[in-house]
Design an enzyme around this catalytic site. Structure first.
Site, PDB file in Angstrom:
ATOM      1  CD  GLU A 121      10.788  12.482  11.489  1.00 16.69           C
ATOM      2  OE1 GLU A 121       9.722  11.939  11.838  1.00 16.69           O
ATOM      3  OE2 GLU A 121      11.645  11.909  10.801  1.00 16.69           O
ATOM      4  CD  GLU A 165      13.199   3.740   7.915  1.00 15.79           C
ATOM      5  OE1 GLU A 165      13.138   4.761   8.647  1.00 15.79           O
ATOM      6  OE2 GLU A 165      13.229   3.781   6.685  1.00 15.79           O
ATOM      7  CB  CYS A 218      13.310   8.395   7.773  1.00 15.17           C
ATOM      8  SG  CYS A 218      14.224   7.335   6.664  1.00 15.17           S
ATOM      9  CE  LYS A 252      -1.760   2.727   2.974  1.00 12.88           C
ATOM     10  NZ  LYS A 252      -1.689   4.002   2.239  1.00 12.88           N
TER      11      LYS A 252
HETATM   12  P1  NAI Z   1       2.072   8.397   8.173  1.00 15.83           P
HETATM   13  O1  NAI Z   1       2.893   7.580   9.073  1.00 15.83           O
HETATM   14  O2  NAI Z   1       0.652   8.708   8.541  1.00 15.83           O
HETATM   15  O3  NAI Z   1       2.020   7.718   6.711  1.00 15.83           O
HETATM   16  C1  NAI Z   1       2.834   6.667   6.260  1.00 15.83           C
HETATM   17  C2  NAI Z   1       1.989   5.548   5.663  1.00 15.83           C
HETATM   18  O4  NAI Z   1       1.192   4.951   6.679  1.00 15.83           O
HETATM   19  C3  NAI Z   1       1.006   5.981   4.580  1.00 15.83           C
HETATM   20  O5  NAI Z   1       0.955   4.982   3.592  1.00 15.83           O
HETATM   21  C4  NAI Z   1      -0.310   6.047   5.328  1.00 15.83           C
HETATM   22  O6  NAI Z   1      -1.449   5.869   4.499  1.00 15.83           O
HETATM   23  C5  NAI Z   1      -0.172   4.886   6.285  1.00 15.83           C
HETATM   24  N1  NAI Z   1      -1.003   4.943   7.499  1.00 15.83           N
HETATM   25  C6  NAI Z   1      -1.528   6.045   8.112  1.00 15.83           C
HETATM   26  N2  NAI Z   1      -2.205   5.671   9.226  1.00 15.83           N
HETATM   27  C7  NAI Z   1      -2.106   4.326   9.321  1.00 15.83           C
HETATM   28  C8  NAI Z   1      -2.574   3.351  10.256  1.00 15.83           C
HETATM   29  N3  NAI Z   1      -3.278   3.711  11.337  1.00 15.83           N
HETATM   30  N4  NAI Z   1      -2.264   2.056  10.057  1.00 15.83           N
HETATM   31  C9  NAI Z   1      -1.540   1.684   8.996  1.00 15.83           C
HETATM   32  N5  NAI Z   1      -1.079   2.547   8.066  1.00 15.83           N
HETATM   33  C10 NAI Z   1      -1.350   3.859   8.220  1.00 15.83           C
HETATM   34  O7  NAI Z   1       2.856   9.742   7.915  1.00 15.83           O
HETATM   35  P2  NAI Z   1       2.239  11.196   7.555  1.00 15.83           P
HETATM   36  O8  NAI Z   1       1.047  11.519   8.382  1.00 15.83           O
HETATM   37  O9  NAI Z   1       2.090  11.259   6.093  1.00 15.83           O
HETATM   38  O10 NAI Z   1       3.447  12.143   8.028  1.00 15.83           O
HETATM   39  C11 NAI Z   1       3.510  12.600   9.371  1.00 15.83           C
HETATM   40  C12 NAI Z   1       4.919  12.670   9.871  1.00 15.83           C
HETATM   41  O11 NAI Z   1       5.495  11.381   9.851  1.00 15.83           O
HETATM   42  C13 NAI Z   1       5.869  13.497   9.030  1.00 15.83           C
HETATM   43  O12 NAI Z   1       5.776  14.842   9.364  1.00 15.83           O
HETATM   44  C14 NAI Z   1       7.193  12.891   9.382  1.00 15.83           C
HETATM   45  O13 NAI Z   1       7.666  13.465  10.568  1.00 15.83           O
HETATM   46  C15 NAI Z   1       6.877  11.429   9.614  1.00 15.83           C
HETATM   47  N6  NAI Z   1       7.199  10.574   8.466  1.00 15.83           N
HETATM   48  C16 NAI Z   1       8.317   9.804   8.538  1.00 15.83           C
HETATM   49  C17 NAI Z   1       8.688   9.012   7.465  1.00 15.83           C
HETATM   50  C18 NAI Z   1       9.911   8.172   7.486  1.00 15.83           C
HETATM   51  O14 NAI Z   1      10.454   7.866   6.451  1.00 15.83           O
HETATM   52  N7  NAI Z   1      10.363   7.735   8.637  1.00 15.83           N
HETATM   53  C19 NAI Z   1       7.912   9.009   6.221  1.00 15.83           C
HETATM   54  C20 NAI Z   1       6.708   9.801   6.263  1.00 15.83           C
HETATM   55  C21 NAI Z   1       6.404  10.567   7.356  1.00 15.83           C
END
Ligand code: NAI
Ligand code: MG
Length: 495
Positions: A406, A274, A308, A200
Site C-alpha cells: 500500500e 478496517e 483505504c 480518539k
Molecule cells: P496509524 O495506523 O499509525 O494511525 C491510525 C490511528 O491509529 C491514529 O489515530 C493513531 O494515533 C492510532 N495509533 C497509532 N498507533 C497505535 C497503537 N499502537 N494502538 C492504538 N492506536 C494507535 O497510521 P499512520 O502511521 O498514520 O499511517 C501509516 C500507513 O497506514 C499509511 O501510509 C497507510 O498506508 C496506512 N493507513 C491506512 C488507513 C486506512 O484507512 N486503512 C488510514 C491511515 C493510514
C-alpha cells in the site's frame, strides 16, 4: 513529452490548441471563515478538561502553518473518559429507543446546518480538496447519523427473534484520511445501539472530531455518552487495551491493526479492524473507456490516494493497454494540484511530511525496480506544504514492491492481462482484500468476475460510491467486521 533517461517521463499540460480546456481558472477560494481556538483539550463527561500537560501542534499540510495546539491525553485522561462512558452507558441504554433516535436526528441536522464550516475545517486540517470534503465527506457524515437514527428504535427488526443488547463502552480509533467520516461510521451505530463511546481522532487531523464534540454538547447529549480524547499512538494503545472498554473499533494501518489484535486477544473485547488495501481495477476491452478512466481517476487521485480502498492496481486487457495508458496520461494532465481550499482543485496536499516521505520512497523504489514512472503536470507546486504530483507506473511486474504494498499516495500501477481468469488470479494475488472495480459492457461478465474477487466491496462500472445502508469492510489483511448497513450494527450488539 517523454524524458526516459532515468526511467521517468513527465506529462506536460496539453497545448491549448489540443485541448479546449487549455484555459486557466482564477482561484475560487472557499470563503467561509472558521474559528479555531489556540488550544483544545479533551471532551470528557460533557465538559472540556483543564488545559494542562503536554501538547502538540496540528498543521495545515498545504501551508505547514500550525492551526492550533492539541492536548496529549495521559493514561489518567483515558481512565476518566472510559469511566465517564461506563457511568453513562446504562442510562443511555435505558432511554426509550425513540429518545436515542431524537438525539441522533438532532445531531445529523446540526451537522447539515454547519456543513460548510465542517468542510472547511476538514480541508484545512487534512489537506483534502474542498470539493471532496464539501461534496462527499460531510454529506456522508450527516447521512450516516440520519440512517442510524432510523435504526435506534427498530433494532428488534434488525435482528428478528433476538433481543439485542448494547455491548457497553466502545473505544474507537480514527485515521487521518477521512477524519470526520470515520468518526461518524463509528459513533452512529454505537450510539444507536445504546453504547457509549471514547473516540480518539488521529494526531494530524483532530479538529473536526473536536468540533463534533462541540456540536454534541450543543445538542445536549447526556454527559459521558460521547467522550473525545486526543493524542498519538500511545493514547490509542492505552485506550485499546483499557479494561473498561468492551469493544474496540479501529481504522488505520495494518501494522497497528495487528498490534491492537494482539493487545485485545484473550481479553473478551469485541474487535473490528478496517485496515489497508491494494485494491484492483479490472478493465476489459469491451468497457466504455472514457467512463472507466473517470472512475479510475476519481478512485485514487481525488484524495491524493489517501483512501483505504483506493484502486491502486489497474489491470488492463492487453488489446487496449496502449489506448488506456494514453487516455490516462491525457486525463491526468488536466488534473489541478494545489490549494485545497480552491474549489477548482482536484488533488490537494498530502496529509503529513511523513506520509509524503513514504510516497516518495515508493516512487524511487518503483523506478529502481524497473518500472517507468509517469508524473503529471509541470506547473510549479507551492513552495510550502506537502505536495505530490499524480502519477502512474507502467512496465510493472506483479512482483514489484509498488504492485504489492500500500503506497497511500496518488500513484497507480498499471499491469495487463489476457483472459478473465488471469485477471481474477492477478487481482486476488495480494494479502489485502478491501475493494475492487470491474469495468465491462457485459452484465454476465460483471456477475462472474465480481463473485470471484476476494474483496469486501466490488464496484462495477463505477468506483468509491458509498451509502450508509451498504456494508463496508475487508478480507484478509484488510481487516474484519463490517461498517454500515445491517451488518455494521451487528458489531455493536450482543444477544
Ligand atoms: P496509524 O495506523 O499509525 O494511525 C491510525 C490511528 O491509529 C491514529 O489515530 C493513531 O494515533 C492510532 N495509533 C497509532 N498507533 C497505535 C497503537 N499502537 N494502538 C492504538 N492506536 C494507535 O497510521 P499512520 O502511521 O498514520 O499511517 C501509516 C500507513 O497506514 C499509511 O501510509 C497507510 O498506508 C496506512 N493507513 C491506512 C488507513 C486506512 O484507512 N486503512 C488510514 C491511515 C493510514
Ligand atoms: Mg492537521
Amino acid at each position: 513529452m517523454a524524458k526516459p533517461a532515468n526511467g521517468t517521463t513527465t506529462i506536460a499540460s496539453p497545448p491549448a490548441a489540443e485541448f479546449a480546456s487549455g484555459w486557466t481558472y482564477a482561484p475560487a477560494p472557499e470563503s467561509v471563515k472558521v474559528q479555531i481556538k489556540p488550544r483544545y483539550t479533551h471532551f470528557i463527561n460533557g465538559v472540556w478538561t483543564r488545559a494542562t500537560g503536554e501538547t502538540f501542534p496540528t498543521l495545515n499540510p498545504a501551508t505547514e502553518q500550525t492551526l492550533c495546539e492539541i492536548s496529549q491525553a495521559t493514561g489518567g485522561d483515558v481512565d476518566k473518559a472510559v469511566a465517564a462512558a461506563g457511568a453513562a452507558q446504562p442510562k443511555w441504554a435505558a432511554l426509550a429507543p425513540g429518545e436515542r433516535a431524537k438525539y441522533l436526528f438532532r445531531l445529523a441536522r446540526r451537522i447539515q446546518e454547519r456543513a460548510r464550516e465542517l468542510s472547511v475545517l476538514e480541508t484545512m486540517d487534512s489537506g483534502k480538496p474542498i470539493k471532496e470534503s464539501r461534496d462527499v465527506d460531510i454529506p456522508l457524515v450527516a447521512a450516516h447519523f440520519f440512517y442510524h437514527a432510523g435504526w435506534a428504535d427498530k433494532l428488534a427488526y434488525a435482528f428478528p427473534g433476538r433481543t439485542p443488547r448494547p455491548v457497553g463502552v466502545c473505544g474507537q480509533i480514527i485515521p487521518w484520511n477521512f477524519p470526520l467520516l470515520m468518526a461518524a461510521w463509528k459513533l452512529a451505530p454505537a450510539l444507536a445501539c445504546g453504547n457509549c463511546v471514547v473516540l480518539k481522532p488521529a494526531e494530524t487531523t483532530p479538529l473536526t472530531a473536536l468540533r463534533l464534540a462541540e456540536i454534541i454538547e450543543e445538542c445536549d447529549f447526556p454527559p459521558g455518552v460521547v467522550n473525545v480524547i486526543t493524542g498519538d499512538g500511545r493514547t490509542g494503545a492505552t485506550l485499546a487495551s483499557h479494561p473498561g472498554v468492551h469493544k474496540v473499533a479501529f481504522t488505520g494501518s495494518t501494522e497497528v491493526g495487528k498490534k491492537i489484535a494482539a493487545a485485545t486477544a484473550g481479553s473478551g473485547k469485541r474487535l473490528t479492524l478496517e485496515l489497508g488495501g491494494k485494491s484492483p481495477h479490472i478493465i476489459f476491452e469491451d468497457a466504455s473507456l472514457d467512463q472507466a478512466i473517470e472512475g479510475i481517476i476519481a478512485g485514487i487521485y481525488f484524495n491524493q490516494g489517501e483512501v483505504c480502498c483506493a484502486g491502486s492496481r489497474l489491470f488492463v486487457q492487453e488489446s487496449i493497454l496502449d489506448d488506456v495508458t494514453s487516455r490516462l496520461r491525457r486525463r491526468l494532465s488536466t488534473l489541478r494540484v494545489g490549494d485545497p481550499l480552491d474549489k477548482n482543485t482536484d488533488v490537494g496536499a498530502v496529509n503529513s511530511r511523513a506520509q509524503l516521505d513514504t510516497i516518495r520512497n515508493y516512487l524511487r523504489l518503483g523506478a529502481d525496480e524497473g518500472a517507468t514512472l509517469h508524473e503529471c503536470g509541470t506547473a510549479p507546486l507551492p513552495a510550502k506544504g506537502f505536495w505530490c504530483r499524480p502519477s502512474f507506473f507502467t512496465g510493472v511486474q506483479p512482483s514489484h514492491t509498488i504492485a504489492r504494498e500500500e503506497i497511500f499516495g496518488p500513484v497507480l500501477s498499471v499491469l495487463s492481462f489476457r483472459t478473465p481468469d488471469e485477471a481474477v488470479a492477478r487481482a486476488n494475488n495480494t494479502p489485502y482484500g478491501l475493494a475492487a472495480g470491474v469495468w465491462t459492457d457485459k452484465g454476465g461478465k460483471i456477475f462472474d468476475i465480481a463473485r470471484k474477487l476476494k474483496a469486501g466491496v466490488v464496484w462495477c462500472n463505477t468506483y468509491n460510491k458509498f451509502d450508509p445502508a451498504s456494508p463496508f469492510g475487508g478480507y484478509k489483511e484488510s481487516g474484519f467486521g463490517r461498517e454500515g448497513g445491517l451488518h455494521g450494527l451487528r458489531a455493536y450488539v450482543d444477544f
